[in-house]
Motif scaffolding. Structure first.
Motif, short mmCIF file in Angstrom:
data_model
loop_
_atom_site.label_atom_id
_atom_site.label_comp_id
_atom_site.label_asym_id
_atom_site.label_seq_id
_atom_site.Cartn_x
_atom_site.Cartn_y
_atom_site.Cartn_z
N HIS A 66 0.84 -1.20 0.00
CA HIS A 66 0.00 0.00 0.00
C HIS A 66 0.88 1.26 0.00
O HIS A 66 1.56 1.54 0.99
CB HIS A 66 -0.89 -0.05 1.25
CG HIS A 66 -1.71 1.17 1.48
ND1 HIS A 66 -2.39 1.82 0.47
CD2 HIS A 66 -1.96 1.87 2.63
CE1 HIS A 66 -3.03 2.87 0.98
NE2 HIS A 66 -2.78 2.92 2.27
N LEU A 67 0.85 1.97 -1.13
CA LEU A 67 1.73 3.13 -1.29
C LEU A 67 0.96 4.43 -1.52
O LEU A 67 1.54 5.52 -1.50
CB LEU A 67 2.65 2.91 -2.51
CG LEU A 67 3.53 1.67 -2.48
CD1 LEU A 67 4.10 1.40 -3.88
CD2 LEU A 67 4.66 1.82 -1.47
N ALA A 68 -0.34 4.33 -1.77
CA ALA A 68 -1.11 5.49 -2.24
C ALA A 68 -1.20 6.62 -1.23
O ALA A 68 -1.30 6.38 -0.02
CB ALA A 68 -2.52 5.04 -2.62
N ILE A 85 -3.38 15.53 2.09
CA ILE A 85 -2.24 14.66 2.43
C ILE A 85 -2.65 13.71 3.56
O ILE A 85 -2.43 12.50 3.48
CB ILE A 85 -1.01 15.52 2.84
CG1 ILE A 85 -0.44 16.25 1.62
CG2 ILE A 85 0.06 14.66 3.50
CD1 ILE A 85 0.68 17.25 1.93
N LEU A 86 -3.28 14.26 4.59
CA LEU A 86 -3.66 13.45 5.75
C LEU A 86 -4.83 12.52 5.43
O LEU A 86 -4.74 11.30 5.65
CB LEU A 86 -4.01 14.36 6.93
CG LEU A 86 -4.49 13.66 8.20
CD1 LEU A 86 -3.40 12.74 8.76
CD2 LEU A 86 -4.89 14.67 9.28
N LYS A 87 -5.89 13.10 4.85
CA LYS A 87 -7.10 12.30 4.61
C LYS A 87 -6.86 11.15 3.65
O LYS A 87 -7.36 10.05 3.84
CB LYS A 87 -8.19 13.21 4.01
CG LYS A 87 -9.24 13.63 5.03
CD LYS A 87 -10.33 14.46 4.41
CE LYS A 87 -11.41 13.59 3.78
NZ LYS A 87 -12.52 14.39 3.23
N SER A 88 -6.07 11.42 2.58
CA SER A 88 -5.86 10.37 1.59
C SER A 88 -5.17 9.17 2.23
O SER A 88 -5.42 8.02 1.86
CB SER A 88 -5.06 10.89 0.40
OG SER A 88 -3.76 11.29 0.79
N ARG A 89 -4.32 9.44 3.21
CA ARG A 89 -3.61 8.34 3.86
C ARG A 89 -4.45 7.69 4.95
O ARG A 89 -4.58 6.46 5.01
CB ARG A 89 -2.28 8.85 4.43
CG ARG A 89 -1.28 9.10 3.32
CD ARG A 89 -0.03 9.80 3.76
NE ARG A 89 0.92 9.83 2.66
CZ ARG A 89 0.85 10.66 1.61
NH1 ARG A 89 -0.13 11.52 1.53
NH2 ARG A 89 1.75 10.60 0.63
N GLN A 90 -5.06 8.52 5.79
CA GLN A 90 -5.83 7.98 6.92
C GLN A 90 -7.04 7.18 6.41
O GLN A 90 -7.19 6.00 6.72
CB GLN A 90 -6.31 9.17 7.74
CG GLN A 90 -6.66 8.85 9.15
CD GLN A 90 -6.99 10.13 9.91
OE1 GLN A 90 -7.36 11.14 9.33
NE2 GLN A 90 -6.87 10.08 11.21
N GLU A 91 -7.83 7.82 5.55
CA GLU A 91 -9.07 7.16 5.12
C GLU A 91 -8.79 6.05 4.12
O GLU A 91 -9.40 4.98 4.17
CB GLU A 91 -10.04 8.21 4.53
CG GLU A 91 -10.49 9.16 5.62
CD GLU A 91 -11.42 10.27 5.12
OE1 GLU A 91 -11.78 10.25 3.93
OE2 GLU A 91 -11.76 11.15 5.93
#
Ligand SMILES: NC(=O)c1ccc[n+]([C@@H]2O[C@H](COP(=O)([O-])OP(=O)(O)OC[C@H]3O[C@@H](n4cnc5c(N)ncnc54)[C@H](OP(=O)(O)O)[C@@H]3O)[C@@H](O)[C@H]2O)c1
Length: 307
Positions: A66-68, A85-91
């Motif tokens: 998982h790299l996205a 930046i945060l949401k794309s990784r957290q969610e």
């Protein structure tokens, strides 16, 4: 092995897809929109924004990489950019982890990206490793939330490793590619006082480290993916100038970087940390490019030292 991968079109993902398919693995790209027909082969869809993912398409994979995530270095850190930046990784990570946990046949391992930004900015001379607690700042918070978001997979008994990448040295993208044009013109120079530490990894080292993580069932939790010899910005600058045979006379003063790039300058350019790959070294992972000069010469095709 059947491996599913998010972020497969990125700098690290494209290197890994080439390596893994070239060494006999089958890679399913988990993509946000279909890519061109030629690449379509094994592809499934997800929409991290909308919380949708093709769960059935994920069945039957032994590993997931998982790299996205929204690119961290492109564009100023406005409030909206930081949120992406945060949401794309957290969610995105929560969605993936939850889905993998609910599969009939979950994968054995999830290798999920993170970053040495986890440790925050640290003064020169202070070394950090996987046992060091998180630091301060935006990237430290992002990395913490990103790693925490894999919880459902961990709880389901999937082996989860958090790949805390250092700065990936690539002439094709990322920090080095951004610096190269200026350095080639002889306009490069250290940033600020040049004492901030840079923890880096050769792009071609990553496939070998990922193979190692896929195989070593005893490795889980945070794993620093950095070379064992970090350098400060001044040494990095001198080394790159020497390899390119160009002077590096123009330092970028800290105050100017701060005015132009704001908070981003503080965390990406003027700060840094000296991260060591303790777990990889203790597990006897052999580095092919442990030293900066050889790694840069390799990446820039200057290995004989004369070009
Ligand atoms: N390169 C480095 O020096 C470095 C250092 C430390 C950590 N990392 C981390 O390692 C991971 C991979 O790095 P990379 O350099 O390969 O990154 P990259 O080139 O920016 O690629 C990331 C991939 O994530 C997907 N993506 C982009 N925006 C997204 C969004 N808003 N929501 C969901 N997915 C999105 C894209 O793939 P699709 O279009 O195929 O979906 C993109 O190709 C990243 O999460 C990065 O933060 C990289």
């Amino acid at each position: 092995m059947r491996i599913a991968m998010t972020g497969s079109s990125g700098l690290i993902g494209s290197t890994l897809v080439r390596h893994l398919t070239g060494t006999g693995h089958e890679v399913t790209r988990v993509v946000r929109s279909h890519t061109d027909r030629k690449k379509k082969g094994f592809e499934i869809r997800w929409s991290p924004d909308r919380g949708e993912i093709d769960a059935a398409g994920l069945e039957g994979h032994e590993a997931v990489i998982h790299l996205a995530g929204e690119n961290i270095a492109s564009g100023r850190w406005t409030r909206k950019k930081k949120e992406q930046i945060l949401k794309s990784r957290q969610e995105g990570t929560q969605l993936l982890a939850r889905t993998l946990a609910g599969l009939k046949h979950p994968p054995k391992v999830l290798l999920s990206a993170s970053a040495v930004g986890y440790y925050g900015n640290r003064p020169p001379g202070i070394k950090v490793d996987e046992g060091t607690p998180a630091g301060n700042g935006f990237l430290a918070r992002v990395s913490m939330e990103w790693e925490r978001a894999t919880r459902a997979a961990v709880d389901a008994g999937i082996r989860v490793a958090h790949m805390r990448f250092g700065m990936v040295l690539s002439r094709k993208g990322g920090a080095l590619a951004t610096m190269l044009p200026l350095f080639k013109l002889g306009l490069g120079g250290r940033i600020g006082r040049g004492r901030q530490m840079m923890s880096w990894i050769a792009r071609d080292e990553i496939p070998h480290v990922v193979d190692f993580l896929l195989e070593r069932e005893d490795l889980s939790g945070p794993v620093n993916i950095v070379a064992p010899a970090p350098v400060n910005n001044e040494e990095f600058t001198r080394t790159l100038g020497r390899i390119l045979r160009r002077p590096t006379p123009f330092p970028l003063p800290g105050p100017i970087a701060r005015v132009v790039l704001g908070e981003m300058a503080e965390e990406l350019l003027l700060g840094g940390n000296q991260t060591l790959p303790k777990k990889l070294l203790e597990s006897e992972c052999r580095f092919r490019w442990p030293h900066l000069e050889k790694a840069l010469r390799h990446e820039l095709n200057k290995e004989d030292g004369h070009r």
